[in-house]
Enzyme design. Sequence first.
Site, PDB file in Angstrom:
ATOM      1  CE  LYS A   1      -3.949  -2.155   2.413  1.00 55.50           C
ATOM      2  NZ  LYS A   1      -4.754  -2.119   3.687  1.00 55.50           N
TER       3      LYS A   1
ATOM      4  CE1 TYR B   1      -9.424  -3.014   0.981  1.00 54.92           C
ATOM      5  CE2 TYR B   1      -8.753  -0.964  -0.065  1.00 54.92           C
ATOM      6  CZ  TYR B   1      -8.451  -2.078   0.701  1.00 54.92           C
ATOM      7  OH  TYR B   1      -7.169  -2.262   1.183  1.00 54.92           O
TER       8      TYR B   1
ATOM      9  CG  ASN C   1      -3.425  -2.366   7.179  1.00 54.83           C
ATOM     10  OD1 ASN C   1      -3.312  -1.964   6.020  1.00 54.83           O
ATOM     11  ND2 ASN C   1      -4.492  -3.004   7.614  1.00 54.83           N
TER      12      ASN C   1
ATOM     13  CG  HIS D   1      -5.450  -6.340  -0.107  1.00 56.58           C
ATOM     14  ND1 HIS D   1      -6.641  -6.373   0.558  1.00 56.58           N
ATOM     15  CD2 HIS D   1      -5.578  -7.194  -1.161  1.00 56.58           C
ATOM     16  CE1 HIS D   1      -7.469  -7.211  -0.071  1.00 56.58           C
ATOM     17  NE2 HIS D   1      -6.850  -7.717  -1.117  1.00 56.58           N
TER      18      HIS D   1
HETATM   19  P1  IDP Z   1      -7.701  -6.809   5.874  1.00 60.77           P
HETATM   20  O1  IDP Z   1      -6.883  -5.855   5.039  1.00 60.77           O
HETATM   21  O2  IDP Z   1      -6.895  -7.340   7.038  1.00 60.77           O
HETATM   22  O3  IDP Z   1      -8.371  -7.892   5.079  1.00 60.77           O
HETATM   23  P2  IDP Z   1     -10.323  -5.556   6.090  1.00 60.77           P
HETATM   24  O4  IDP Z   1     -11.238  -5.746   7.251  1.00 60.77           O
HETATM   25  O5  IDP Z   1     -10.682  -6.242   4.815  1.00 60.77           O
HETATM   26  O6  IDP Z   1      -8.852  -5.948   6.571  1.00 60.77           O
HETATM   27  O7  IDP Z   1     -10.229  -3.988   5.846  1.00 60.77           O
HETATM   28  C1  IDP Z   1      -9.649  -3.491   4.665  1.00 60.77           C
HETATM   29  C2  IDP Z   1      -8.707  -2.347   5.018  1.00 60.77           C
HETATM   30  O8  IDP Z   1      -9.468  -1.267   5.550  1.00 60.77           O
HETATM   31  C3  IDP Z   1      -7.703  -2.679   6.138  1.00 60.77           C
HETATM   32  O9  IDP Z   1      -6.558  -3.345   5.676  1.00 60.77           O
HETATM   33  C4  IDP Z   1      -7.377  -1.278   6.651  1.00 60.77           C
HETATM   34  O10 IDP Z   1      -6.470  -0.611   5.780  1.00 60.77           O
HETATM   35  C5  IDP Z   1      -8.741  -0.606   6.563  1.00 60.77           C
HETATM   36  N1  IDP Z   1      -9.498  -0.754   7.823  1.00 60.77           N
HETATM   37  C6  IDP Z   1     -10.181  -1.833   8.245  1.00 60.77           C
HETATM   38  N2  IDP Z   1     -10.790  -1.615   9.424  1.00 60.77           N
HETATM   39  C7  IDP Z   1     -10.488  -0.350   9.749  1.00 60.77           C
HETATM   40  C8  IDP Z   1     -10.814   0.464  10.872  1.00 60.77           C
HETATM   41  O11 IDP Z   1     -11.532   0.065  11.802  1.00 60.77           O
HETATM   42  N3  IDP Z   1     -10.281   1.718  10.881  1.00 60.77           N
HETATM   43  C9  IDP Z   1      -9.502   2.180   9.870  1.00 60.77           C
HETATM   44  N4  IDP Z   1      -9.180   1.446   8.796  1.00 60.77           N
HETATM   45  C10 IDP Z   1      -9.661   0.188   8.736  1.00 60.77           C
HETATM   46 MG    MG Z   2      -9.870  -7.692   3.628  1.00 60.82          MG
END
Ligand code: IDP
Ligand code: MG
Length: 136
Positions: free
Chosen positions: A10, A50, A113, A116
């Site tokens: 990312k 997304y 983070n 992905h």
């Molecule tokens: P993942 O990337 O671990 O699969 P997902 O739940 O699919 O996690 O969420 C997609 C992306 O959205 C996450 O990687 C993160 O960048 C962002 N995200 C998810 N939950 C939150 C949150 O509660 N606050 C801020 N960003 C979030």
């Molecule tokens: Mg995800």
Amino acid sequence: MTQRTLVLIKPDAVRRGLVGNVLSRFEAKGLTIVAMEHRHIDAAQAEAHYAEHVERDFYPPLRTFVTSGPLVALVLEGDEAIEVVRLVNGATDGRKAAPGTIRGDLSLSNRENLVHGSDSPESAEREIALWFPSLD
Ligand code: IDP
Ligand code: MG
């Protein structure tokens, strides 16, 4: 079972100069790079990627983040690659991700983070077709 999975390194990782660090972990694990491209995506591509999250509170800032600068999209292949990449990435929230994982070692954020990884065979198929439509 050999699988393919869609990975994004990312924009935070690109900005922080961590592309090599992240890529080397996947390579060292034994996964094979079958496609890789440096891209700066627009809101439409963010929304397509997304799709499952567009109604969530966290989506607007997530869209801003993933369109904020270039990222590296790749397809990795290997035995159980979908689950293996999720394990190497670590839990979504970098503050809670286990040390030894990419997020656990390098991220202190729930949004920024670094990586992905597709979460299922169905997601991997959809995401690979979205990002690399010419890959067979
Ligand atoms: P993942 O990337 O671990 O699969 P997902 O739940 O699919 O996690 O969420 C997609 C992306 O959205 C996450 O990687 C993160 O960048 C962002 N995200 C998810 N939950 C939150 C949150 O509660 N606050 C801020 N960003 C979030
Ligand atoms: Mg995800």
